[in-house]
Write an enzyme that holds these catalytic residues in place. Structure first.
Site, PDB file in Angstrom:
ATOM      1  N   LYS A 183       2.270  83.485   2.368  1.00  0.00           N
ATOM      2  CA  LYS A 183       1.581  83.083   3.597  1.00  0.00           C
ATOM      3  C   LYS A 183       1.064  84.293   4.387  1.00  0.00           C
ATOM      4  CE  LYS A 183       1.732  79.713   7.276  1.00  0.00           C
ATOM      5  NZ  LYS A 183       2.407  78.526   7.794  1.00  0.00           N
ATOM      6  N   ASN A 240      -4.203  74.640  20.558  1.00  0.00           N
ATOM      7  CA  ASN A 240      -4.103  73.509  19.633  1.00  0.00           C
ATOM      8  C   ASN A 240      -4.224  72.208  20.412  1.00  0.00           C
ATOM      9  OD1 ASN A 240      -3.438  72.121  17.132  1.00  0.00           O
ATOM     10  ND2 ASN A 240      -1.426  71.715  18.036  1.00  0.00           N
ATOM     11  N   HIS A 272      -3.019  68.246  20.382  1.00  0.00           N
ATOM     12  CA  HIS A 272      -1.987  67.382  19.803  1.00  0.00           C
ATOM     13  C   HIS A 272      -2.187  65.955  20.331  1.00  0.00           C
ATOM     14  CE1 HIS A 272       1.761  66.313  17.953  1.00  0.00           C
ATOM     15  NE2 HIS A 272       2.083  65.657  19.051  1.00  0.00           N
TER      16      HIS A 272
HETATM   17  C1  GRF Z   1      -6.438  64.993  15.877  1.00  0.00           C
HETATM   18  O1  GRF Z   1      -5.842  63.784  16.265  1.00  0.00           O
HETATM   19  C2  GRF Z   1      -5.680  66.159  16.418  1.00  0.00           C
HETATM   20  O2  GRF Z   1      -5.095  65.929  17.653  1.00  0.00           O
HETATM   21  C3  GRF Z   1      -4.599  66.330  15.382  1.00  0.00           C
HETATM   22  O3  GRF Z   1      -5.237  66.079  14.153  1.00  0.00           O
HETATM   23  C4  GRF Z   1      -6.323  65.195  14.363  1.00  0.00           C
HETATM   24  C5  GRF Z   1      -7.547  65.839  13.787  1.00  0.00           C
HETATM   25  O4  GRF Z   1      -8.626  64.952  13.705  1.00  0.00           O
HETATM   26  N1  GRF Z   1      -3.997  67.632  15.502  1.00  0.00           N
HETATM   27  P1  GRF Z   1     -10.058  65.525  13.336  1.00  0.00           P
HETATM   28  O5  GRF Z   1      -9.909  66.331  12.043  1.00  0.00           O
HETATM   29  O6  GRF Z   1     -10.541  66.386  14.464  1.00  0.00           O
HETATM   30  O7  GRF Z   1     -10.931  64.333  13.111  1.00  0.00           O
END
Ligand code: GRF
Length: 183
Positions: free
Chosen positions: A58, A100, A102
């Site tokens: 990684k 990020n 979430h």
């Molecule tokens: C989203 O719901 C985000 O919050 C989560 O993964 C999903 C990604 O969706 N971390 P996309 O690839 O942007 O359509």
């Protein structure tokens, strides 16, 4: 002007929303066949993709990511459906410059299944959170979050769609609040 990169592993709908409103220097995917790469091509955004399994470990994989970020002189890394934990190599180089999104109201329902976990817990509301990335799983300092209701006649699909709609509002708001200029 702050330069941003977006990291996504799959679908890339958040990437698309961001790229329609802000200049994105490049998108990175850790899957060479991710749909986000097709979106990038249609939007004319440079794209890079390589996979962890192509490297010895990684750290070497993340060294390659850091090299890309430095090559483009990126100020802010926007994770949007990037389904890997950010390791020490990337974190050491970019801590304080990675955010990020979430799909739950952290610290409620961290992890890879925030929407399903909230649904199965029978909550009356969940949410969306954007936070700084640290070494934990969805534990970094919260920048902004919104509540999203679960309605009585929701299915998991309608609940999920409502959460995504709020994501598409929140990411641009947060980028603007962090000083990223719109197109
Ligand atoms: C989203 O719901 C985000 O919050 C989560 O993964 C999903 C990604 O969706 N971390 P996309 O690839 O942007 O359509």
């Amino acid at each position: 002007m702050k330069k941003i990169a977006v990291f996504a592993s799959g679908n890339g709908s958040n990437f698309q929303v961001i790229a329609e409103q802000f200049p994105v220097a490049f998108v990175f995917s850790d899957h060479r066949d991710a749909y986000v790469l097709e979106r990038a091509e249609k939007l004319g955004v440079p794209a890079h993709a390589f996979e962890l399994k192509e490297f010895d470990n990684k750290a070497a994989y993340e060294d390659a990511i850091v090299a890309l970020l430095e090559q483009y002189d990126i100020d802010l890394v926007c994770l949007a459906g990037y389904m890997k934990i950010v390791g020490p190599t990337l974190l050491k180089a970019y801590e304080g410059r990675i955010i990020n999104i979430h799909p739950a109201y952290l610290p409620e329902f961290p992890g890879a299944h925030g929407i399903e976990d909230a649904w199965e817990a029978g909550v009356s509301q969940s949410g969306v959170t954007i936070h700084w990335v640290d070494s934990g799983v969805d534990t970094g300092q919260i920048i902004k979050q919104v509540r999203v209701p679960r309605l009585a006649d929701d299915t998991i699909d309608s609940f999920e769609a409502r959460i995504h709609d709020h994501e598409y509002q929140l990411y641009p708001e947060v980028l603007e609040s962090l000083g990223v200029e719109r197109k």
